[in-house]
Design a protein around this motif. Structure first.
Motif, PDB file in Angstrom:
ATOM      1  N   PHE A  55       4.640   0.523  14.770  1.00 52.19           N
ATOM      2  CA  PHE A  55       4.988  -0.016  13.446  1.00 52.19           C
ATOM      3  C   PHE A  55       4.129  -1.242  13.112  1.00 52.19           C
ATOM      4  O   PHE A  55       3.577  -1.358  12.006  1.00 52.19           O
ATOM      5  CB  PHE A  55       6.469  -0.368  13.420  1.00 52.19           C
ATOM      6  CG  PHE A  55       6.918  -1.070  12.174  1.00 52.19           C
ATOM      7  CD1 PHE A  55       7.154  -0.363  11.006  1.00 52.19           C
ATOM      8  CD2 PHE A  55       7.099  -2.442  12.168  1.00 52.19           C
ATOM      9  CE1 PHE A  55       7.563  -1.012   9.852  1.00 52.19           C
ATOM     10  CE2 PHE A  55       7.516  -3.099  11.020  1.00 52.19           C
ATOM     11  CZ  PHE A  55       7.744  -2.385   9.851  1.00 52.19           C
ATOM     12  N   LEU A  56       3.969  -2.147  14.059  1.00 50.29           N
ATOM     13  CA  LEU A  56       3.192  -3.361  13.805  1.00 50.29           C
ATOM     14  C   LEU A  56       1.707  -3.048  13.624  1.00 50.29           C
ATOM     15  O   LEU A  56       1.021  -3.713  12.824  1.00 50.29           O
ATOM     16  CB  LEU A  56       3.387  -4.342  14.964  1.00 50.29           C
ATOM     17  CG  LEU A  56       4.799  -4.917  15.120  1.00 50.29           C
ATOM     18  CD1 LEU A  56       4.874  -5.834  16.340  1.00 50.29           C
ATOM     19  CD2 LEU A  56       5.223  -5.671  13.859  1.00 50.29           C
ATOM     20  N   MET A  57       1.180  -2.057  14.329  1.00 49.22           N
ATOM     21  CA  MET A  57      -0.220  -1.686  14.162  1.00 49.22           C
ATOM     22  C   MET A  57      -0.477  -1.160  12.758  1.00 49.22           C
ATOM     23  O   MET A  57      -1.517  -1.474  12.146  1.00 49.22           O
ATOM     24  CB  MET A  57      -0.611  -0.632  15.197  1.00 49.22           C
ATOM     25  CG  MET A  57      -0.654  -1.145  16.619  1.00 49.22           C
ATOM     26  SD  MET A  57      -1.956  -2.380  16.906  1.00 49.22           S
ATOM     27  CE  MET A  57      -3.420  -1.402  16.666  1.00 49.22           C
ATOM     28  N   MET A  58       0.469  -0.401  12.227  1.00 50.24           N
ATOM     29  CA  MET A  58       0.299   0.093  10.858  1.00 50.24           C
ATOM     30  C   MET A  58       0.432  -1.037   9.841  1.00 50.24           C
ATOM     31  O   MET A  58      -0.263  -1.054   8.815  1.00 50.24           O
ATOM     32  CB  MET A  58       1.312   1.195  10.577  1.00 50.24           C
ATOM     33  CG  MET A  58       1.026   2.477  11.327  1.00 50.24           C
ATOM     34  SD  MET A  58       2.051   3.833  10.773  1.00 50.24           S
ATOM     35  CE  MET A  58       1.339   5.175  11.705  1.00 50.24           C
ATOM     36  N   PHE A  83       0.199  10.091  13.970  1.00 43.07           N
ATOM     37  CA  PHE A  83       0.285   9.396  12.685  1.00 43.07           C
ATOM     38  C   PHE A  83      -0.419   8.040  12.726  1.00 43.07           C
ATOM     39  O   PHE A  83      -1.061   7.631  11.750  1.00 43.07           O
ATOM     40  CB  PHE A  83       1.740   9.222  12.273  1.00 43.07           C
ATOM     41  CG  PHE A  83       2.358  10.457  11.699  1.00 43.07           C
ATOM     42  CD1 PHE A  83       1.899  10.987  10.509  1.00 43.07           C
ATOM     43  CD2 PHE A  83       3.403  11.098  12.350  1.00 43.07           C
ATOM     44  CE1 PHE A  83       2.465  12.134   9.970  1.00 43.07           C
ATOM     45  CE2 PHE A  83       3.972  12.241  11.828  1.00 43.07           C
ATOM     46  CZ  PHE A  83       3.498  12.770  10.636  1.00 43.07           C
ATOM     47  N   VAL A  84      -0.303   7.333  13.845  1.00 40.83           N
ATOM     48  CA  VAL A  84      -0.982   6.043  13.971  1.00 40.83           C
ATOM     49  C   VAL A  84      -2.494   6.245  13.934  1.00 40.83           C
ATOM     50  O   VAL A  84      -3.230   5.502  13.255  1.00 40.83           O
ATOM     51  CB  VAL A  84      -0.553   5.340  15.269  1.00 40.83           C
ATOM     52  CG1 VAL A  84      -1.407   4.100  15.506  1.00 40.83           C
ATOM     53  CG2 VAL A  84       0.911   4.947  15.194  1.00 40.83           C
ATOM     54  N   SER A 100      -7.831   6.143   9.650  1.00 39.67           N
ATOM     55  CA  SER A 100      -8.871   6.745   8.805  1.00 39.67           C
ATOM     56  C   SER A 100      -9.251   5.851   7.635  1.00 39.67           C
ATOM     57  O   SER A 100     -10.317   6.027   7.039  1.00 39.67           O
ATOM     58  CB  SER A 100      -8.387   8.103   8.285  1.00 39.67           C
ATOM     59  OG  SER A 100      -7.238   7.951   7.451  1.00 39.67           O
ATOM     60  N   VAL A 101      -8.393   4.862   7.303  1.00 36.47           N
ATOM     61  CA  VAL A 101      -8.718   3.964   6.191  1.00 36.47           C
ATOM     62  C   VAL A 101      -9.966   3.144   6.498  1.00 36.47           C
ATOM     63  O   VAL A 101     -10.650   2.670   5.569  1.00 36.47           O
ATOM     64  CB  VAL A 101      -7.525   3.032   5.883  1.00 36.47           C
ATOM     65  CG1 VAL A 101      -6.306   3.835   5.451  1.00 36.47           C
ATOM     66  CG2 VAL A 101      -7.175   2.153   7.088  1.00 36.47           C
ATOM     67  N   ASP A 126      -1.886   3.625   0.309  1.00 37.43           N
ATOM     68  CA  ASP A 126      -0.964   4.781   0.347  1.00 37.43           C
ATOM     69  C   ASP A 126      -0.903   5.379   1.745  1.00 37.43           C
ATOM     70  O   ASP A 126       0.174   5.697   2.266  1.00 37.43           O
ATOM     71  CB  ASP A 126      -1.416   5.840  -0.654  1.00 37.43           C
ATOM     72  CG  ASP A 126      -1.137   5.431  -2.089  1.00 37.43           C
ATOM     73  OD1 ASP A 126      -0.332   4.506  -2.285  1.00 37.43           O
ATOM     74  OD2 ASP A 126      -1.742   6.026  -3.001  1.00 37.43           O
ATOM     75  N   ILE A 127      -2.065   5.533   2.369  1.00 35.99           N
ATOM     76  CA  ILE A 127      -2.087   6.110   3.722  1.00 35.99           C
ATOM     77  C   ILE A 127      -1.352   5.205   4.700  1.00 35.99           C
ATOM     78  O   ILE A 127      -0.566   5.666   5.545  1.00 35.99           O
ATOM     79  CB  ILE A 127      -3.543   6.333   4.164  1.00 35.99           C
ATOM     80  CG1 ILE A 127      -4.188   7.421   3.307  1.00 35.99           C
ATOM     81  CG2 ILE A 127      -3.590   6.719   5.645  1.00 35.99           C
ATOM     82  CD1 ILE A 127      -5.649   7.658   3.626  1.00 35.99           C
ATOM     83  N   SER A 128      -1.584   3.909   4.615  1.00 36.07           N
ATOM     84  CA  SER A 128      -0.926   2.980   5.532  1.00 36.07           C
ATOM     85  C   SER A 128       0.588   2.985   5.342  1.00 36.07           C
ATOM     86  O   SER A 128       1.355   3.006   6.321  1.00 36.07           O
ATOM     87  CB  SER A 128      -1.483   1.568   5.325  1.00 36.07           C
ATOM     88  OG  SER A 128      -2.862   1.516   5.629  1.00 36.07           O
ATOM     89  N   PHE A 129       1.047   2.960   4.085  1.00 35.97           N
ATOM     90  CA  PHE A 129       2.489   2.932   3.841  1.00 35.97           C
ATOM     91  C   PHE A 129       3.158   4.249   4.240  1.00 35.97           C
ATOM     92  O   PHE A 129       4.293   4.256   4.724  1.00 35.97           O
ATOM     93  CB  PHE A 129       2.760   2.622   2.371  1.00 35.97           C
ATOM     94  CG  PHE A 129       2.765   1.157   2.052  1.00 35.97           C
ATOM     95  CD1 PHE A 129       3.761   0.327   2.556  1.00 35.97           C
ATOM     96  CD2 PHE A 129       1.778   0.593   1.265  1.00 35.97           C
ATOM     97  CE1 PHE A 129       3.775  -1.017   2.282  1.00 35.97           C
ATOM     98  CE2 PHE A 129       1.769  -0.763   0.988  1.00 35.97           C
ATOM     99  CZ  PHE A 129       2.757  -1.578   1.494  1.00 35.97           C
ATOM    100  N   ILE A 130       2.478   5.365   4.039  1.00 33.04           N
ATOM    101  CA  ILE A 130       3.043   6.654   4.469  1.00 33.04           C
ATOM    102  C   ILE A 130       3.224   6.658   5.987  1.00 33.04           C
ATOM    103  O   ILE A 130       4.238   7.128   6.524  1.00 33.04           O
ATOM    104  CB  ILE A 130       2.143   7.809   4.006  1.00 33.04           C
ATOM    105  CG1 ILE A 130       2.226   7.967   2.488  1.00 33.04           C
ATOM    106  CG2 ILE A 130       2.556   9.111   4.696  1.00 33.04           C
ATOM    107  CD1 ILE A 130       1.256   8.987   1.936  1.00 33.04           C
ATOM    108  N   GLY A 131       2.232   6.127   6.698  1.00 35.19           N
ATOM    109  CA  GLY A 131       2.363   6.038   8.158  1.00 35.19           C
ATOM    110  C   GLY A 131       3.513   5.150   8.584  1.00 35.19           C
ATOM    111  O   GLY A 131       4.247   5.477   9.524  1.00 35.19           O
ATOM    112  N   ILE A 132       3.699   4.012   7.905  1.00 38.40           N
ATOM    113  CA  ILE A 132       4.803   3.108   8.240  1.00 38.40           C
ATOM    114  C   ILE A 132       6.146   3.790   8.029  1.00 38.40           C
ATOM    115  O   ILE A 132       7.038   3.727   8.887  1.00 38.40           O
ATOM    116  CB  ILE A 132       4.699   1.820   7.399  1.00 38.40           C
ATOM    117  CG1 ILE A 132       3.509   0.980   7.861  1.00 38.40           C
ATOM    118  CG2 ILE A 132       5.988   1.005   7.500  1.00 38.40           C
ATOM    119  CD1 ILE A 132       3.264  -0.233   7.015  1.00 38.40           C
ATOM    120  N   LEU A 133       6.313   4.452   6.898  1.00 37.78           N
ATOM    121  CA  LEU A 133       7.578   5.135   6.622  1.00 37.78           C
ATOM    122  C   LEU A 133       7.839   6.248   7.634  1.00 37.78           C
ATOM    123  O   LEU A 133       8.986   6.478   8.034  1.00 37.78           O
ATOM    124  CB  LEU A 133       7.560   5.695   5.199  1.00 37.78           C
ATOM    125  CG  LEU A 133       7.516   4.652   4.069  1.00 37.78           C
ATOM    126  CD1 LEU A 133       7.399   5.336   2.707  1.00 37.78           C
ATOM    127  CD2 LEU A 133       8.752   3.760   4.105  1.00 37.78           C
TER     128      LEU A 133
END
Length: 354
Positions: free
Chosen positions: A299-302, A242-243, A248-249, A262-269
């Motif tokens: 989590f911090l990387m995302m 997931f990270v 990909s952004v 959206d991609i970043s927040f989905i990964g964080i969740l």
């Protein structure tokens, strides 16, 4: 008249039986030049489960003891048998009239069941005691290196109410070990094969009111190593994927900031959900584990990728697309490199410190 005679005989027999019982059991351990030496051993037959969330483990095994009591010696020529056996709770509790050390599990965690008991007495007064137990014990777990941790599961057996001037426990390696043969091996899911060691420790219990002397306790220690591949496959590998997908952004078109966010927040969740799932099987500890440090870094990387998205969007809005392209190209290298290096360094630090 006949009834009175029968009653008198019955009373005499009861008194004789009581005196025989009192001469051994009520008189305490046999007297000699020193304390009674009790050889004790424990054979683990099964470890049913290890519960990290409340730091307990469920186990089964056979407890063996041997001591000598000359008061129980007998003549085989008179009795007609070479040894005396007391099998089961009834014979042991109601028929046997000698003394025995009452052993209890000091770190019991809610359950201690005796599945069977047998006591054997030889003509010389050697007493061999065997009981099968099914119990749950409390044992402090050191989880800083989780899931690369090794644990020491401990069971402490004590003699109730008798200090080392009266009874001394002595570890017997011949009757201690872990059941391991072709038909049955002690195995615990997610753990490697356990190893057992025994020892005798001394300490002063609080319930010895008015006594300054210590007592001896029999310590059974089970060393066991966790199979970390289960946790890595279930938690670490999906989080890494997931990270990496969140990066990909940095290759996406920047026409829409919302798609990147959206991609970043989905990964964080997703990482937060995995972190909650992995923490449910652990106790509420205050220190950081190796797995927890990995989850925090992920989590911090995302979260950092969100800051990059906002920075690139600000550059595009100010007509500095070239600088925005440079930021994306730089993050394509910095994020994977930094993720690997930071995870390795922090994980190694937590592992060594743990």
């Amino acid at each position: 008249m006949l009834s009175a005679i029968k009653l008198s005989l019955l009373t005499v027999l009861c008194l004789l039986g009581f005196n025989a019982y009192a001469s051994n059991n009520l008189a305490g351990p046999p007297q000699g030049d020193g304390p009674v030496v009790v050889d004790i051993g424990f054979m683990v037959s099964n470890i049913n489960a290890i519960y990290e969330e409340d730091e307990t483990y469920d186990f089964e095994g056979v407890l063996s003891m041997h001591w000598k009591d000359a008061r129980l010696a007998f003549d085989p020529a008179e009795t007609g048998y070479d040894q005396r056996y007391y099998q089961g709770d009834y014979q042991f509790n109601e028929v046997f009239n000698g003394w025995w050390p009452q052993i209890f599990l000091a770190n019991e965690a809610g359950r201690f069941e005796r599945e069977g008991v047998m006591l054997r007495v030889t003509p010389d007064g050697d007493v061999y005691y065997t009981e099968e137990i099914d119990a749950m014990a409390k044992s402090h777990l050191k989880l800083a290196r989780y899931p690369f941790d090794r644990q020491q599961l401990v069971a402490i057996f004590e003699v109730l109410g008798l200090n080392k001037d009266q009874v001394v426990l002595r570890a017997d390696p011949k009757t201690s070990g872990i059941w391991d043969d072709a038909q049955h091996k002690v195995r615990v899911p997610q753990w490697h094969a356990p190893q057992l060691s025994t020892s005798v420790v001394e300490y002063s219990p609080l319930y010895q009111d008015g006594h300054d002397t210590a007592l001896t306790a029999f310590k059974v220690q089970i060393d066991i190593k966790r199979d970390y591949w289960y946790t890595l496959r279930l938690v670490a590998l999906p989080v890494v994927v997931f990270v990496m997908m969140s990066w990909s952004v940095f290759w996406m078109e920047r026409s829409s900031l919302g798609d990147r966010m959206d991609i970043s927040f989905i990964g964080i969740l997703t990482v937060v959900a995995y972190q909650i799932m992995s923490s449910e099987s652990l106790p509420k500890i205050s220190y950081v584990t190796v797995l927890m440090s990995f989850m925090i870094i992920s989590f911090l990387m995302m979260c950092a990728s969100i800051l990059v998205n906002l920075r690139v969007a600000a550059l595009d809005n100010s007509s500095r697309q070239v600088q925005g392209d440079r930021v994306d190209r730089l993050c394509r290298v910095l994020f994977p490199t930094g993720y690997v290096l930071i995870t390795a360094l922090v994980g190694t630090f937590v592992y060594v410190r743990g």
